[in-house]
Scaffold this active site. Structure first.
Site, PDB file in Angstrom:
ATOM      1  N   GLU A  47      73.301 114.428  40.475  1.00 31.22           N
ATOM      2  CA  GLU A  47      74.278 113.715  39.627  1.00 31.22           C
ATOM      3  C   GLU A  47      73.916 112.215  39.609  1.00 31.22           C
ATOM      4  O   GLU A  47      73.505 111.662  40.635  1.00 31.22           O
ATOM      5  CB  GLU A  47      75.669 113.896  40.255  1.00 31.22           C
ATOM      6  CG  GLU A  47      76.783 113.123  39.590  1.00 31.22           C
ATOM      7  CD  GLU A  47      78.088 113.132  40.416  1.00 31.22           C
ATOM      8  OE1 GLU A  47      78.020 113.124  41.668  1.00 31.22           O
ATOM      9  OE2 GLU A  47      79.169 113.143  39.800  1.00 31.22           O
ATOM     10  N   ASN A 111      80.160 111.708  32.428  1.00 28.72           N
ATOM     11  CA  ASN A 111      79.231 111.969  33.529  1.00 28.72           C
ATOM     12  C   ASN A 111      78.518 113.270  33.154  1.00 28.72           C
ATOM     13  O   ASN A 111      79.169 114.318  33.082  1.00 28.72           O
ATOM     14  CB  ASN A 111      80.046 112.112  34.830  1.00 28.72           C
ATOM     15  CG  ASN A 111      79.173 112.249  36.059  1.00 28.72           C
ATOM     16  OD1 ASN A 111      77.992 112.543  35.974  1.00 28.72           O
ATOM     17  ND2 ASN A 111      79.784 112.059  37.216  1.00 28.72           N
ATOM     18  N   LYS A 128      80.824 116.549  32.814  1.00 28.50           N
ATOM     19  CA  LYS A 128      81.608 116.907  34.008  1.00 28.50           C
ATOM     20  C   LYS A 128      83.068 117.189  33.639  1.00 28.50           C
ATOM     21  O   LYS A 128      83.695 116.422  32.903  1.00 28.50           O
ATOM     22  CB  LYS A 128      81.517 115.760  35.024  1.00 28.50           C
ATOM     23  CG  LYS A 128      82.125 116.046  36.383  1.00 28.50           C
ATOM     24  CD  LYS A 128      81.756 114.928  37.364  1.00 28.50           C
ATOM     25  CE  LYS A 128      82.303 115.125  38.757  1.00 28.50           C
ATOM     26  NZ  LYS A 128      81.784 114.119  39.708  1.00 28.50           N
ATOM     27  N   GLU A 147      85.921 107.318  39.892  1.00 33.18           N
ATOM     28  CA  GLU A 147      85.347 108.131  38.809  1.00 33.18           C
ATOM     29  C   GLU A 147      86.344 108.343  37.678  1.00 33.18           C
ATOM     30  O   GLU A 147      85.962 108.445  36.514  1.00 33.18           O
ATOM     31  CB  GLU A 147      84.912 109.491  39.353  1.00 33.18           C
ATOM     32  CG  GLU A 147      83.509 109.525  39.859  1.00 33.18           C
ATOM     33  CD  GLU A 147      83.000 110.949  39.976  1.00 33.18           C
ATOM     34  OE1 GLU A 147      82.716 111.578  38.953  1.00 33.18           O
ATOM     35  OE2 GLU A 147      82.904 111.435  41.121  1.00 33.18           O
ATOM     36  N   CYS A 173      78.840 118.032  40.655  1.00 31.79           N
ATOM     37  CA  CYS A 173      79.471 117.627  41.907  1.00 31.79           C
ATOM     38  C   CYS A 173      80.823 118.279  42.181  1.00 31.79           C
ATOM     39  O   CYS A 173      80.891 119.401  42.613  1.00 31.79           O
ATOM     40  CB  CYS A 173      79.556 116.104  41.988  1.00 31.79           C
ATOM     41  SG  CYS A 173      79.863 115.615  43.696  1.00 31.79           S
ATOM     42  N   ASN A 198      76.867 113.815  44.370  1.00 34.67           N
ATOM     43  CA  ASN A 198      76.917 112.642  45.266  1.00 34.67           C
ATOM     44  C   ASN A 198      78.182 112.832  46.076  1.00 34.67           C
ATOM     45  O   ASN A 198      79.294 112.674  45.546  1.00 34.67           O
ATOM     46  CB  ASN A 198      77.094 111.331  44.487  1.00 34.67           C
ATOM     47  CG  ASN A 198      75.846 110.851  43.772  1.00 34.67           C
ATOM     48  OD1 ASN A 198      75.173 109.931  44.216  1.00 34.67           O
ATOM     49  ND2 ASN A 198      75.561 111.455  42.641  1.00 34.67           N
TER      50      ASN A 198
HETATM   51  N1  CDV Z   1      80.805 112.812  42.871  1.00 43.95           N
HETATM   52  C1  CDV Z   1      81.797 113.644  43.270  1.00 43.95           C
HETATM   53  O1  CDV Z   1      82.332 114.382  42.453  1.00 43.95           O
HETATM   54  N2  CDV Z   1      82.164 113.582  44.566  1.00 43.95           N
HETATM   55  C2  CDV Z   1      83.244 114.373  45.108  1.00 43.95           C
HETATM   56  C3  CDV Z   1      83.912 113.679  46.287  1.00 43.95           C
HETATM   57  C4  CDV Z   1      84.742 112.542  45.871  1.00 43.95           C
HETATM   58  C5  CDV Z   1      84.845 114.606  47.009  1.00 43.95           C
HETATM   59  C6  CDV Z   1      82.787 115.738  45.585  1.00 43.95           C
HETATM   60  O2  CDV Z   1      83.467 116.710  45.262  1.00 43.95           O
HETATM   61  O3  CDV Z   1      81.792 115.837  46.304  1.00 43.95           O
END
Ligand code: CDV
Length: 312
Positions: A47, A111, A128, A147, A173, A198
């Site tokens: 990501e 994203n 996303k 975010e 993510c 991330n």
């Molecule tokens: N980049 C993300 O989506 N990170 C989230 C953190 C904030 C919990 C994740 O689900 O890994």
């Protein structure tokens, strides 16, 4: 004809704030070449793979953050990656921030991940869906996770595409933690789910979860793979980025739910797996024969409500 695709998880170590796009793209090309030498036909990046994870800082005027976003893909900075991938006949999946300026003057910030085929053609771009974190500045946090300020949630759901001789979907993510992500793609026959992430180790709202980050990462991707009979490729940007330690542990998970490859470092690293796409059918046609065993008529609350409705 048996269908196999050799997939690489191309993990990135940290990208610091002052690293240029050109420096980052050079790293992506090195990973691509390494993956190709290991037999990969598809290279999956994390990501926001072109920049540092900028939602960790809040700016009052969001336009001050516009330089973290791409306005088109490919563009001048990423063209060397597209050129090298096409030369090698390798496809890739790249996460980045997209500033989407419409002819009517409206601006959307997404994203996204873009999937590129081995011939260089763009297969599709996924936006996303589940945007974690917060909308406003929270100065008491050791670092922000804004975010929800920087990105709109996608209205598009989870499309899948016919590519790489199979059926491919994407998630980003936080999407990987939600069973709906995999099931919506599972209901379209997905065989390969590509996920960049991330994940800061320190989860500010509940630090008791910090020590479980690696467990939860594997738990959700292994469950998603098994319950939908699909391959899942999860790729991190890990290590200490601008003082924030992030989970690595990129992995490739088989439709059985078994991890078949996993990174060992928190830096730039490639792991590959030869994914037998026909293995998916073993699960899709037996335990998870959706057509035979699912009961959508009793699953109404899953799409009918967002939060919890407690009993009387
Ligand atoms: N980049 C993300 O989506 N990170 C989230 C953190 C904030 C919990 C994740 O689900 O890994």
């Amino acid at each position: 004809m048996p269908r196999h695709v050799t997939v690489a998880a191309a993990q990135l170590g940290p990208i610091q704030k002052d690293h240029t796009r050109a420096e980052v793209v050079e790293r992506l090309v090195v990973l691509l070449q390494r993956a190709h030498s290991m037999g990969a036909e598809l290279v999956v990046y994390p990501e926001l793979a072109l920049t540092t994870f900028f939602p960790r800082w809040f700016v009052e005027d969001i336009r001050e953050a516009d330089h973290w976003y791409e306005r088109s893909m490919p563009n001048e900075a990423t063209q060397p990656l597209f050129d090298e991938a096409r030369r090698l006949g390798v496809g890739f999946c790249l996460g980045y921030a997209l500033l989407d300026e419409q002819p009517d003057g409206s601006v959307h910030r997404w994203n996204v991940q873009t999937l590129v085929e081995r011939d260089g053609s763009i297969v599709g771009t996924y936006k996303k869906t589940h945007i974690p974190g917060h909308e406003h500045h929270e100065p008491d946090r050791p670092f922000q996770h804004a975010e929800r300020y920087y990105f709109e949630p996608s209205p598009d759901g989870f499309p899948v595409w016919r590519a790489f001789d199979g059926i491919v979907g994407m998630a980003i993510c936080n999407d990987r933690r939600w069973p709906e992500t995999y099931r919506v793609m599972g209901l379209q026959g997905v065989e390969l789910v590509l996920i960049g992430y991330n994940t800061p180790i320190h989860y500010v709202p509940d630090p008791s979860q910090d020590i479980l980050q690696g467990f939860h990462n594997a738990l959700v991707m292994q469950a998603g793979a098994y319950q939908n009979g699909t391959w899942v490729v999860g790729v991190a940007k890990g290590g200490v980025e601008e003082g924030v330690d992030s989970l690595a542990q990129s992995m490739i998970v088989a439709p059985s739910g078994q991890i078949v490859a996993q990174t060992l470092t928190t830096d730039d690293e490639v792991v590959v797996a030869r994914c037998d796409l026909d293995w998916c059918a073993k699960y899709k046609n037996t335990l998870f024969d959706f057509d035979r065993y699912r009961r959508p008529e009793v699953y109404g609350p899953i799409t009918g409500q967002r939060g919890v409705a407690l009993p009387e």
